[in-house]
Design a protein around this motif. Structure first.
Motif, mmCIF file in Angstrom:
data_model
loop_
_atom_site.group_PDB
_atom_site.id
_atom_site.type_symbol
_atom_site.label_atom_id
_atom_site.label_comp_id
_atom_site.label_asym_id
_atom_site.label_seq_id
_atom_site.Cartn_x
_atom_site.Cartn_y
_atom_site.Cartn_z
ATOM 1 N N TRP A 147 -19.308 28.097 -43.261
ATOM 2 C CA TRP A 147 -18.898 28.163 -44.709
ATOM 3 C C TRP A 147 -17.931 27.873 -45.362
ATOM 4 N N LEU A 148 -16.792 28.014 -44.478
ATOM 5 C CA LEU A 148 -15.364 27.788 -44.845
ATOM 6 C C LEU A 148 -14.582 26.832 -43.740
ATOM 7 N N PRO A 149 -13.705 26.292 -44.261
ATOM 8 C CA PRO A 149 -13.021 25.347 -43.474
ATOM 9 C C PRO A 149 -11.943 26.138 -42.440
ATOM 10 N N ALA A 150 -11.747 25.666 -41.241
ATOM 11 C CA ALA A 150 -11.159 26.408 -40.130
ATOM 12 C C ALA A 150 -9.477 26.326 -40.604
ATOM 13 N N GLY A 151 -9.038 25.681 -41.486
ATOM 14 C CA GLY A 151 -7.582 25.611 -41.473
ATOM 15 C C GLY A 151 -7.192 24.304 -42.451
ATOM 16 N N GLY A 152 -5.854 24.275 -42.676
ATOM 17 C CA GLY A 152 -5.422 23.270 -43.515
ATOM 18 C C GLY A 152 -5.167 23.667 -44.742
ATOM 19 N N ALA A 153 -4.906 22.737 -45.869
ATOM 20 C CA ALA A 153 -4.677 23.368 -47.399
ATOM 21 C C ALA A 153 -4.875 22.092 -48.062
#
Lengths: 272, 306
Positions: free
Chosen positions: B162-168
């Protein structure tokens, strides 16, 4: 108190039983077995194997020895230094008290982890410790954690010692000609047993947490020696292939810290 | 009164920063291997004379204390030097990193205080819920921040997707997991202290008066009890500022989120100690200013403290 001691006792037993478990299961937790990576839990490997085919349960047990030893050593050092500093500040007063407490305030105001990260990255050879040995890593990390841990103990001990030193039995002992060293040892220190015990229990939990964080970041206990923190560092790299590897070491840290906090809570409730 | 207090605290912050910078500079300077050694290792054509000339050019042949004074002078003059690791001026790196970290810290603090006070109110008003709330606080206190982050990544990024594992890359989807992780790590103290403070405040006689004149339970809680309970909760915020910043370093590293914590970690890993030192000093100053702000709010809410 009971549940906290029970948790800590079980973890200590598990740490002591690591070699027995190694012998019983019949494999070496340090020896890679690349044909057997990410094996699911089975009779031979009760919790499966990690990315190098090593038994997760055995590494967990051996990791307990490292993590608990570092936590205990750091907390003991912090307690001894903190108790001495707190007693000295309360007994001497004046500029000694002011200097020690300014130092403590300054250290408490700073964010500890960024500082620890920089200190942990400095070359251990410069302070005479061999590089890359598990034991020297453990001593280095315990020393660093004690460097920050004494502050909390010192403040609790100073506050307690100030109130004890003002009590009548201390004046009575002085009037009877008891030496200052003996007053501190025999009259003040026993009164401070409870706050020191609380501070030590909290320090053990805090040190286990900090050690695992540093090891997770790759600055604490270096592999191949297992610690709960560096097992999780590997687990993040393989999160997509084997998510379950990340479960057990974190649970172990959680239980250890929880046990320490429960013991500290129980002692402080008993005093009230 | 307040002016004198602020001046004294600002002076303390300046002194602490100066001592911290001196200790860190000396420790780093004592380590073997300076940038010139690295340059020699990277380029075999450099001779010993070249190295000596470069040392003299960069002032590295000076004694350590003289180097510290020169460094401090240029930093105070606004020249933060160059980052070897990122090949950029340090000042250009610090600004965006600080903003990103403040965004994470601010949202996490809001969530932690909001959830903590809510849970505390639940425990204070409904004794049946007091046990579960205390258990949750104990778990939050013992939970390693990086493990929680790891579990959330495995659940929401790896398993559910559902959501990204990291980064910005921007947007709330990249902020959600880091904010929740950092907030949970700081939840315990707010929950426990607001539960205790609200329980104490609800036992005061003026609460009985408010109920007797017909105020609703919500009005009694937020209008009559909460203002008294807010002071210890803000005291916790002042005490925990350092822990919050420490948690941000872990959170940013786990989620590969650019910010001050990740900057310090990357700089340390890349042996860029000038960058690490300056980032550490900025983080320390911001933490101490935040503590000061929380102390001032506390005094403003409760004039008896001033």
């Amino acid at each position: 108190m009971k549940s906290g001691l029970l948790i800590l006792g079980a973890l200590a037993l598990a740490a002591l039983a690591a070699p027995i478990a190694s012998a019983a299961l019949g494999h070496d937790p340090f020896l890679p077995d690349l044909f057997n990576r990410f094996a699911p839990p089975s009779a031979a490997h009760p919790l499966g194997t990690d990315e190098l085919g090593r038994d997760v349960l055995l590494r967990l047990l051996h990791g307990a020895r490292v993590s608990l030893a570092v936590g205990l050593a750091a907390a003991m050092a912090a307690t001894v230094v903190g108790t001495a500093a707190g007693l000295l500040a309360a007994w001497k007063g004046g500029w000694v008290d002011a200097a020690l407490m300014r130092l403590a305030d300054g250290m408490l105001a700073l964010p500890a982890l960024p500082l620890l990260v920089i200190l942990a990255a400095l070359d251990p050879a410069a302070i005479g410790l061999p590089r890359g040995e598990a034991l020297s890593d453990m001593i280095r990390i315990a020393g660093l954690l004690a460097l920050f841990g004494w502050v909390g103990v010192a403040r609790l001990v100073r506050a307690g010692a100030l109130s004890v030193l003002a009590r009548d039995f201390v004046r009575a002992a002085r009037a009877m000609g008891v030496g200052e060293g003996r007053i501190l040892r025999r009259h003040v220190l026993p009164e401070l047993a409870a706050p020191i015990a609380i501070a030590t229990a909290l320090a053990v939990g805090g040190a286990v947490l900090a050690e695992s964080t540093l090891s997770f970041l790759g600055l604490g206990i270096a592999p191949p020696a297992p610690s709960w923190g560096n097992m999780l560092a590997n687990a993040q790299e393989v999160a997509f292939q084997a998510p379950l590897v990340a479960l057990w070491p974190g649970l172990a840290i959680l239980l250890a810290v929880l046990g320490c906090n429960l013991v500290a809570d129980a002692i402080s409730r008993k005093r009230r | 009164m307040a002016g004198a207090l602020i001046l004294r605290r600002l002076a303390q912050i300046a002194v602490t920063t100066a001592i911290l910078s001196l200790c860190a500079f000396l420790l780093i300077g004592l380590m073997p291997g300076d940038p010139i050694d690295l340059a020699i290792a990277g380029d075999p054509r450099l001779s010993a004379e070249d190295a000596a000339r470069m040392r003299a050019l960069h002032g590295l042949d000076q004694p350590l204390l003289a180097r510290y004074l020169a460094w401090a002078q240029s930093v105070l003059g606004g020249n933060f030097g160059h980052s070897r690791l990122f090949a950029q001026p340090v000042s250009a790196l610090l600004g965006p990193a600080l903003l990103s970290t403040l965004e994470l810290l601010g949202l996490a603090l809001l969530l932690a205080v909001g959830a903590g006070v809510g849970l505390g109110a639940l425990a204070a008003l409904r004794p049946r819920w007091s046990g579960p709330v205390q258990a949750l606080a104990l778990a939050a206190q013992a939970m390693p921040t990086f493990w929680l982050g790891l579990l959330l990544i495995i659940l929401f990024a790896v398993t559910l997707g559902w959501l990204p594992a990291g980064g910005a890359e921007g947007g709330w989807r990249f902020l959600l997991l880091p904010v929740v992780t950092l907030a949970f790590a700081n939840l315990a103290a707010y929950t426990r202290h607001s539960a205790a403070a609200l329980t104490a405040a609800l036992a005061e006689p003026h609460i009985r008066t408010a109920r007797a004149k017909g105020a609703s339970e919500a009005r009694v809680l937020w209008r009559h009890a909460w203002p008294n309970a807010a002071v210890p909760v803000i005291a916790v915020a002042a005490l925990d500022a350092g822990a919050l910043v420490s948690g941000a370093l872990v959170t940013e590293t786990v989620f590969a989120r650019p910010g001050m914590g990740k900057l310090i970690f990357d700089a340390v890993m890349g042996s860029d100690f000038n960058l690490a030192l300056l980032a550490l000093l900025v983080v320390a100053v911001v933490t101490m200013l935040a503590t000061l702000a929380a102390d001032l709010i506390q005094r403003w809410l409760d004039p008896r403290l001033a």
